[in-house]
Write a protein that holds these residues in place. Structure first.
Motif, short mmCIF file in Angstrom:
data_model
loop_
_atom_site.label_atom_id
_atom_site.label_comp_id
_atom_site.label_asym_id
_atom_site.label_seq_id
_atom_site.Cartn_x
_atom_site.Cartn_y
_atom_site.Cartn_z
N ASN A 11 -13.81 69.79 -45.27
CA ASN A 11 -13.41 70.51 -44.06
C ASN A 11 -12.96 71.93 -44.42
O ASN A 11 -13.31 72.88 -43.74
CB ASN A 11 -12.29 69.76 -43.34
CG ASN A 11 -11.95 70.35 -42.01
OD1 ASN A 11 -12.79 70.96 -41.36
ND2 ASN A 11 -10.71 70.20 -41.60
N ARG A 12 -12.22 72.05 -45.49
CA ARG A 12 -11.76 73.38 -45.95
C ARG A 12 -12.95 74.26 -46.33
O ARG A 12 -13.01 75.43 -45.99
CB ARG A 12 -10.81 73.20 -47.12
CG ARG A 12 -10.45 74.46 -47.86
CD ARG A 12 -9.08 74.92 -47.53
NE ARG A 12 -8.78 76.15 -48.21
CZ ARG A 12 -7.65 76.41 -48.80
NH1 ARG A 12 -6.70 75.52 -48.80
NH2 ARG A 12 -7.44 77.56 -49.39
N SER A 49 -16.05 73.96 -45.24
CA SER A 49 -16.84 74.30 -44.05
C SER A 49 -16.18 75.41 -43.22
O SER A 49 -16.86 76.11 -42.48
CB SER A 49 -17.06 73.06 -43.18
OG SER A 49 -15.86 72.66 -42.56
N LYS A 50 -14.87 75.57 -43.35
CA LYS A 50 -14.16 76.64 -42.65
C LYS A 50 -14.29 77.97 -43.38
O LYS A 50 -13.81 78.98 -42.91
CB LYS A 50 -12.69 76.30 -42.50
CG LYS A 50 -12.41 75.23 -41.50
CD LYS A 50 -10.93 74.98 -41.38
CE LYS A 50 -10.65 73.91 -40.36
NZ LYS A 50 -9.22 73.64 -40.25
#
Length: 63
Positions: free
Chosen positions: A57-58, A60-61
């Motif tokens: 998630n990190r 992808s951000k």
């Protein structure tokens, strides 16, 4: 475990400190260490999956 910081703290419990001044290298190394901890039976499957999702998630951000 809910944040990238929590994943870092989890790794610290095993004596693993990851900091290379390159966030992508840190992420790669953290993923490798998580895999090894899980493979060796020191990390539960639930914690492994949660940590991997938080890291991805990190990434992808945009790190």
């Amino acid at each position: 475990m809910e944040s990238f910081y929590d994943v870092q703290q989890l790794l610290k419990k095993f004596g693993i400190f990851v900091y290379t001044k390159d966030i992508q290298a840190d992420v790669d190394l953290m993923e490798f260490e998580l895999y090894e901890l899980h493979r060796s039976g020191l990390l539960s499957t639930d914690d492994y999956i949660k940590a991997k999702l938080i890291i991805r998630n990190r990434v992808s951000k945009g790190i």
